[in-house]
Motif scaffolding. Structure first.
Motif, mmCIF file in Angstrom:
data_model
loop_
_atom_site.group_PDB
_atom_site.id
_atom_site.type_symbol
_atom_site.label_atom_id
_atom_site.label_comp_id
_atom_site.label_asym_id
_atom_site.label_seq_id
_atom_site.Cartn_x
_atom_site.Cartn_y
_atom_site.Cartn_z
ATOM 1 N N LYS A 207 -10.575 5.543 -0.853
ATOM 2 C CA LYS A 207 -9.941 4.839 -1.966
ATOM 3 C C LYS A 207 -9.276 3.542 -1.527
ATOM 4 C CE LYS A 207 -5.509 7.136 -1.375
ATOM 5 N NZ LYS A 207 -4.887 5.917 -0.844
ATOM 6 N N ASP B 10 0.827 -1.209 0.000
ATOM 7 C CA ASP B 10 0.000 0.000 0.000
ATOM 8 C C ASP B 10 0.859 1.257 0.000
ATOM 9 O OD1 ASP B 10 -2.466 -1.213 -0.104
ATOM 10 O OD2 ASP B 10 -2.687 -1.348 2.068
ATOM 11 N N VAL C 247 2.310 1.692 -3.517
ATOM 12 C CA VAL C 247 1.278 2.127 -4.465
ATOM 13 C C VAL C 247 0.971 3.607 -4.283
ATOM 14 C CG1 VAL C 247 -1.160 1.883 -5.076
ATOM 15 C CG2 VAL C 247 0.244 -0.149 -4.749
ATOM 16 N N ASP C 248 0.822 4.054 -3.023
ATOM 17 C CA ASP C 248 0.526 5.466 -2.774
ATOM 18 C C ASP C 248 1.710 6.357 -3.129
ATOM 19 O OD1 ASP C 248 -2.069 5.178 -1.966
ATOM 20 O OD2 ASP C 248 -1.618 5.058 0.167
ATOM 21 N N TRP C 249 2.926 5.839 -2.941
ATOM 22 C CA TRP C 249 4.105 6.635 -3.286
ATOM 23 C C TRP C 249 4.236 6.797 -4.801
ATOM 24 C CZ3 TRP C 249 7.183 9.908 -0.985
ATOM 25 C CH2 TRP C 249 8.393 10.240 -1.592
ATOM 26 N N ARG C 250 3.886 5.756 -5.544
ATOM 27 C CA ARG C 250 3.963 5.850 -7.003
ATOM 28 C C ARG C 250 2.842 6.725 -7.560
ATOM 29 N NH1 ARG C 250 5.291 -0.524 -8.580
ATOM 30 N NH2 ARG C 250 7.480 -0.493 -7.877
ATOM 31 N N GLN C 251 1.669 6.629 -6.962
ATOM 32 C CA GLN C 251 0.546 7.455 -7.397
ATOM 33 C C GLN C 251 0.460 8.653 -6.452
ATOM 34 O OE1 GLN C 251 -2.836 4.862 -7.298
ATOM 35 N NE2 GLN C 251 -2.082 3.549 -8.928
ATOM 36 N N GLN C 252 1.284 9.630 -6.672
ATOM 37 C CA GLN C 252 1.404 10.739 -5.731
ATOM 38 C C GLN C 252 0.274 11.756 -5.846
ATOM 39 O OE1 GLN C 252 5.279 12.505 -5.846
ATOM 40 N NE2 GLN C 252 6.335 10.618 -5.345
ATOM 41 N N ASN C 253 -0.517 11.665 -6.896
ATOM 42 C CA ASN C 253 -1.606 12.625 -7.057
ATOM 43 C C ASN C 253 -2.593 12.609 -5.898
ATOM 44 O OD1 ASN C 253 -0.606 13.572 -9.477
ATOM 45 N ND2 ASN C 253 -1.797 12.155 -10.724
ATOM 46 N N PRO C 254 -3.035 11.409 -5.401
ATOM 47 C CA PRO C 254 -3.951 11.420 -4.247
ATOM 48 C C PRO C 254 -3.352 12.071 -3.012
ATOM 49 C CG PRO C 254 -3.983 9.282 -5.333
ATOM 50 C CD PRO C 254 -2.848 10.058 -5.921
ATOM 51 N N GLN D 52 -8.729 0.743 -5.236
ATOM 52 C CA GLN D 52 -7.529 0.433 -6.012
ATOM 53 C C GLN D 52 -7.205 -1.061 -6.012
ATOM 54 O OE1 GLN D 52 -4.604 2.824 -4.052
ATOM 55 N NE2 GLN D 52 -4.310 1.375 -2.361
#
Length: 216
Positions: free
Chosen positions: A67, A11, A14-21, A71
């Motif tokens: 979210k 997790d 995933v959050d680090w790669r998808q930094q937009n959220p 995901q």
């Protein structure tokens, strides 16, 4: 616990790669507090300070945790063979709480800089904030695990989440106001115990319900 730690690490990656959220949540947090500061011109009473703090934290937690399972939609079939449902939900609960507590600390820092800091007993205030974050993160994680299977996720989140978070909010807001009003631990020990009991009930319900919703 190895599986739980690996799921938490997943997790985080995933959050680090998808930094937009993450950047969106931080921007939402900063802009909301700044708008509050501009509206009240930097001066608010203890009652308003306390209420605004928990309102901002509530809506930020909705955006941050809703979210949680959305995901996972494309990965759920793989988890059937890799992990037990209890391991998945435990990892989600730990990660959601850590995520929300970090947001709460950042919110408290920004909030204190712009709107002042009436906190006297930091230890007691942080303890109440921890219990509140546990309740909010557990409630929204449970609701997210149910809602992500439905077609109307946003509606389901609102309908299912509202009744669950009411007791957590009432107790958290009441406790923090008393702490700001110079109450000591002995005077609010009963309220803190009640908040902890509500947290335990929500977590227990999550462990009971999640295996059925996950495999449905």
């Amino acid at each position: 616990m190895n599986s739980v730690l690996q799921l938490i690490k997943k997790d985080l990656i995933v959050d680090w790669r998808q930094q937009n959220p993450i950047t969106g949540i931080l921007l939402y947090l900063a802009s909301t507090i700044f708008a509050t500061y501009m509206a009240f011109k930097g001066f608010v009473s203890i009652e308003v300070w306390n209420a605004l703090f928990w309102i901002i934290l509530l809506f930020t937690s909705i955006n941050a945790i809703s979210k949680s399972f959305i995901q996972e939609e494309r990965r759920s079939h793989y988890y059937f063979f890799l992990c037990k449902p209890t391991e998945i939900i435990l990892a989600k609960l730990i990660y959601s709480f850590t995520y929300l507590f970090c947001i709460a600390l950042i919110s408290l820092v920004i909030y204190s800089v712009l709107l002042g800091n009436p906190i006297i007993n930091y230890g007691l205030f942080i303890l109440n904030m921890i219990l509140g974050c546990i309740g909010l993160s557990a409630a929204f994680t449970m609701v997210s695990s149910i809602a992500f299977r439905s077609s109307n996720r946003s509606i389901m989140m609102a309908v299912l989440g509202f009744p669950v978070i009411i007791p957590v909010l009432i107790l958290s807001i009441s406790n923090s106001f008393k702490i700001l009003d110079s109450y000591i631990l002995v005077q609010i020990q009963g309220n803190l115990t009640a908040l902890l009991s509500v947290d335990v009930i929500i977590i227990a319900l999550t462990f009971v319900l999640f295996p059925f919703t996950w495999k449905s």
